[in-house]
Write a protein that holds these residues in place. Structure first.
Motif, PDB file in Angstrom:
ATOM      1  N   SER A 145       7.412  -3.953  -7.965  1.00  0.00           N
ATOM      2  CA  SER A 145       6.607  -3.961  -6.730  1.00  0.00           C
ATOM      3  C   SER A 145       6.816  -5.278  -5.971  1.00  0.00           C
ATOM      4  O   SER A 145       6.823  -5.301  -4.738  1.00  0.00           O
ATOM      5  CB  SER A 145       5.115  -3.814  -7.033  1.00  0.00           C
ATOM      6  N   TYR A 176       5.210   3.583   2.052  1.00  0.00           N
ATOM      7  CA  TYR A 176       5.049   2.353   1.268  1.00  0.00           C
ATOM      8  C   TYR A 176       5.031   1.226   2.295  1.00  0.00           C
ATOM      9  O   TYR A 176       6.075   0.794   2.779  1.00  0.00           O
ATOM     10  CB  TYR A 176       6.204   2.193   0.281  1.00  0.00           C
ATOM     11  N   TRP A 195       0.829  -1.207   0.000  1.00  0.00           N
ATOM     12  CA  TRP A 195       0.000   0.000   0.000  1.00  0.00           C
ATOM     13  C   TRP A 195       0.860   1.252   0.000  1.00  0.00           C
ATOM     14  O   TRP A 195       1.898   1.296   0.650  1.00  0.00           O
ATOM     15  CB  TRP A 195      -0.891   0.017   1.244  1.00  0.00           C
ATOM     16  N   GLN A 196       0.375   2.261  -0.711  1.00  0.00           N
ATOM     17  CA  GLN A 196       0.940   3.594  -0.551  1.00  0.00           C
ATOM     18  C   GLN A 196      -0.132   4.390   0.190  1.00  0.00           C
ATOM     19  O   GLN A 196      -1.246   4.559  -0.308  1.00  0.00           O
ATOM     20  CB  GLN A 196       1.222   4.249  -1.909  1.00  0.00           C
ATOM     21  N   LEU A 214      -3.677   3.673  -1.273  1.00  0.00           N
ATOM     22  CA  LEU A 214      -3.729   3.243  -2.671  1.00  0.00           C
ATOM     23  C   LEU A 214      -2.975   1.927  -2.844  1.00  0.00           C
ATOM     24  O   LEU A 214      -1.919   1.734  -2.230  1.00  0.00           O
ATOM     25  CB  LEU A 214      -3.081   4.299  -3.570  1.00  0.00           C
ATOM     26  N   PRO A 215      -3.474   1.044  -3.696  1.00  0.00           N
ATOM     27  CA  PRO A 215      -2.770  -0.225  -3.891  1.00  0.00           C
ATOM     28  C   PRO A 215      -1.510  -0.074  -4.736  1.00  0.00           C
ATOM     29  O   PRO A 215      -1.511   0.653  -5.723  1.00  0.00           O
ATOM     30  CB  PRO A 215      -3.816  -1.080  -4.639  1.00  0.00           C
ATOM     31  N   VAL A 216      -0.463  -0.760  -4.313  1.00  0.00           N
ATOM     32  CA  VAL A 216       0.768  -0.883  -5.116  1.00  0.00           C
ATOM     33  C   VAL A 216       0.763  -2.339  -5.586  1.00  0.00           C
ATOM     34  O   VAL A 216       0.848  -3.259  -4.772  1.00  0.00           O
ATOM     35  CB  VAL A 216       2.020  -0.592  -4.256  1.00  0.00           C
ATOM     36  N   SER A 229       1.020   3.977  -7.991  1.00  0.00           N
ATOM     37  CA  SER A 229      -0.443   4.050  -7.783  1.00  0.00           C
ATOM     38  C   SER A 229      -1.054   5.286  -8.409  1.00  0.00           C
ATOM     39  O   SER A 229      -2.237   5.549  -8.223  1.00  0.00           O
ATOM     40  CB  SER A 229      -0.829   4.088  -6.301  1.00  0.00           C
ATOM     41  N   SER A 268      -9.549   4.024 -11.804  1.00  0.00           N
ATOM     42  CA  SER A 268      -9.016   2.987 -10.919  1.00  0.00           C
ATOM     43  C   SER A 268      -9.928   1.764 -10.898  1.00  0.00           C
ATOM     44  O   SER A 268      -9.468   0.647 -10.658  1.00  0.00           O
ATOM     45  CB  SER A 268      -8.800   3.544  -9.512  1.00  0.00           C
ATOM     46  N   SER A 313       1.338   0.637 -11.575  1.00  0.00           N
ATOM     47  CA  SER A 313       1.362  -0.422 -10.557  1.00  0.00           C
ATOM     48  C   SER A 313       2.261  -0.082  -9.375  1.00  0.00           C
ATOM     49  O   SER A 313       2.004  -0.523  -8.261  1.00  0.00           O
ATOM     50  CB  SER A 313       1.866  -1.732 -11.169  1.00  0.00           C
ATOM     51  N   SER A 340      -2.593   7.869 -11.189  1.00  0.00           N
ATOM     52  CA  SER A 340      -3.433   7.554 -12.333  1.00  0.00           C
ATOM     53  C   SER A 340      -3.696   8.729 -13.267  1.00  0.00           C
ATOM     54  O   SER A 340      -4.410   8.561 -14.243  1.00  0.00           O
ATOM     55  CB  SER A 340      -4.752   6.958 -11.855  1.00  0.00           C
TER      56      SER A 340
END
Ligand SMILES: Cc1cc2nc3c(=O)[nH]c(=O)nc-3n(C[C@H](O)[C@H](O)[C@H](O)COP(=O)(O)OP(=O)(O)OC[C@H]3O[C@@H](n4cnc5c(N)ncnc54)[C@H](O)[C@@H]3O)c2cc1C
Length: 396
Positions: A322, A205, A153-154, A242-244, A276, A266, A273, A278
């Motif tokens: 990642s 992170y 996660w970020q 946010l997902p990494v 995160s 998203s 990736s 966009s």
């Protein structure tokens, strides 16, 4: 029952939905649009930043009215080195985003304070019982579920302050990783919006999606005080988790993404990736869609599904990075990876952020003295060492 008709219904008035509406208004003025947003304001509560090299001229022009501030360069600080990079950096805000859309879209095209209850390829049911019949529907209501994917996660809290005196900061600090390292890789991010206005974001992170907002707010306040800055007023606050993405089952992600309609933003997995972020993907998609000629329900669905699949395939290298960050590296080692990355060629860094790394860039990022032991990195990539976990959100 109330009923409405339009050629294209855009569900969600956030970054992706708003940019699609804007691009279609410019390039397909013959189509009637309806953008449906549950909140009072379009664009939520964000500061969205991007590099000039993330966007081509057409995209730059589309984003221009939403920009609150722009700087010709930026700094990064790590324990072992600092660097000044001359890539232009710009920040958009939700206030500007909302105002730009309201100025550009035709009357009646924006519906706020109205939640979507359900939808299909050609119909949308709203919370107040209104039925919207549309030639095509595109769902941009944000990320729904990433548990089919793996990674980390970020997460961050950002606060914008008016100071009692000028801060003296000449340019953004995109990463200040000289701060105490906690909960994975931690850095402070700073944007000088005006001589006496600064936006500070405490970013991590992390392996965990849990965000302790009061704790991060206190750390931002401590950073402010350590620089000798005194706040006169808190002008705003944002936060995000946010997902990494390191891997996972893209078909499963798409399947679990919601109703069987076209998707963007998203919700369609259209983000970088590893960062995160966009903005580059949202604007590229919006313009490509506006230049596409089959914009009925089936056409939109086929276009968005193919685009999202292509994006997933193009992101495979960043997912591998990642995997190294959240599998091979122990949380406290992540700093070394970013510190080393920021010694590389500035244009490589630009292409990395825009998701357009060349084959040589990809080689260069991994070549040389590795920040983590090679056997561990290889073991992770072969599935023999610690693997990134499922991106199941466990709450703020
Ligand atoms: C605080 C924050 C800062 C970020 N900063 C950056 C950055 O600097 N640069 C960058 O590139 N990326 C950034 N990101 C990541 C990413 O760009 C944003 O999350 C971006 O807003 C995602 O766009 P989206 O359109 O997919 O979703 P969103 O912008 O979240 O839009 C979804 C919209 O759908 C609406 N909605 C949801 N459900 C319904 C419903 N049932 N009916 C009607 N409307 C609904 C929501 O209210 C929302 O407005 C940031 C993310 C956050 C959270």
């Amino acid at each position: 029952m109330n009923a409405r008709r339009c050629d294209i219904a855009i569900l969600g008035g956030g970054l992706a939905g708003g940019l699609i509406a804007l691009a279609l208004t410019r390039h397909r003025p013959d189509l009637s649009l309806l953008i449906i947003e549950q909140d009072a304001r379009l664009g939520g509560n964000h500061v969205w930043s991007f590099f000039a090299t993330d966007t081509d001229p057409e995209a730059t022009e589309l984003l221009a009215p939403m920009i609150e501030a722009t700087w010709p360069d930026y700094n990064v600080h790590f324990p072992r080195h600092s660097r000044h990079l001359t890539t232009r950096y710009s920040a958009m805000t939700s206030e500007k985003f909302d105002a730009a859309l309201r100025a550009a879209l035709p009357e009646g095209a924006i519906l706020t304070r109205q939640a979507v209850k359900s939808c299909s390829e050609s119909e949308v049911m709203l919370g107040d019982g209104t039925l919207v019949q549309a030639g095509g529907v595109i769902d941009t209501r944000g990320l729904r579920d990433a548990s089919q994917l793996t990674g980390g996660w970020q997460k961050f809290v950002g606060r914008k302050f008016k100071l009692k005196a000028p801060h003296g900061l000449e340019r953004p600090i995109v990463m200040d990783a000289t701060v105490e390292q906690l909960d994975g890789y931690r850095f402070m991010y700073a944007l000088p919006f005006a001589p006496d206005v600064v936006f500070l974001e405490d970013t991590y992170y992390s392996d965990s999606s849990v965000l302790d907002r009061p704790q991060l707010e206190a750390r931002i306040d401590a950073y402010l005080a350590a620089r000798g800055w005194e706040a006169e007023a808190l002008l705003g606050e944002e936060h995000g988790v946010l997902p990494v993405v390191a891997g996972g089952d893209f078909a499963g992600f798409w399947q679990d993404g919601g109703e069987d309609t076209a998707r963007a933003g998203s919700r369609a997995g259209l983000f970088h990736s590893l960062t995160s972020y966009s903005v580059p993907d949202a604007v590229r998609f919006a313009l490509a869609l506006a230049h596409h000629d089959q914009l009925d329900g089936a056409g939109l669905k086929a276009f968005s599904a193919a685009w999202a699949k292509g994006h997933w395939e193009n992101q495979s290298y960043y997912r591998m990075l990642s995997t190294l960050l959240f599998g091979a590296a122990y949380p406290e080692e992540r700093l070394r990876i970013l510190q080393r990355f920021y010694t590389l060629d500035p244009q490589l860094i630009e292409r990395f952020y825009s998701g357009r790394s060349t084959p040589f860039d990809k080689f260069r990022i991994l070549a040389g003295v590795p920040p983590i032991p090679i056997p561990r990195a290889a073991g992770t990539l072969m599935g023999l060492w610690r693997q990134p976990s499922s991106l199941k959100f466990s709450g703020v």
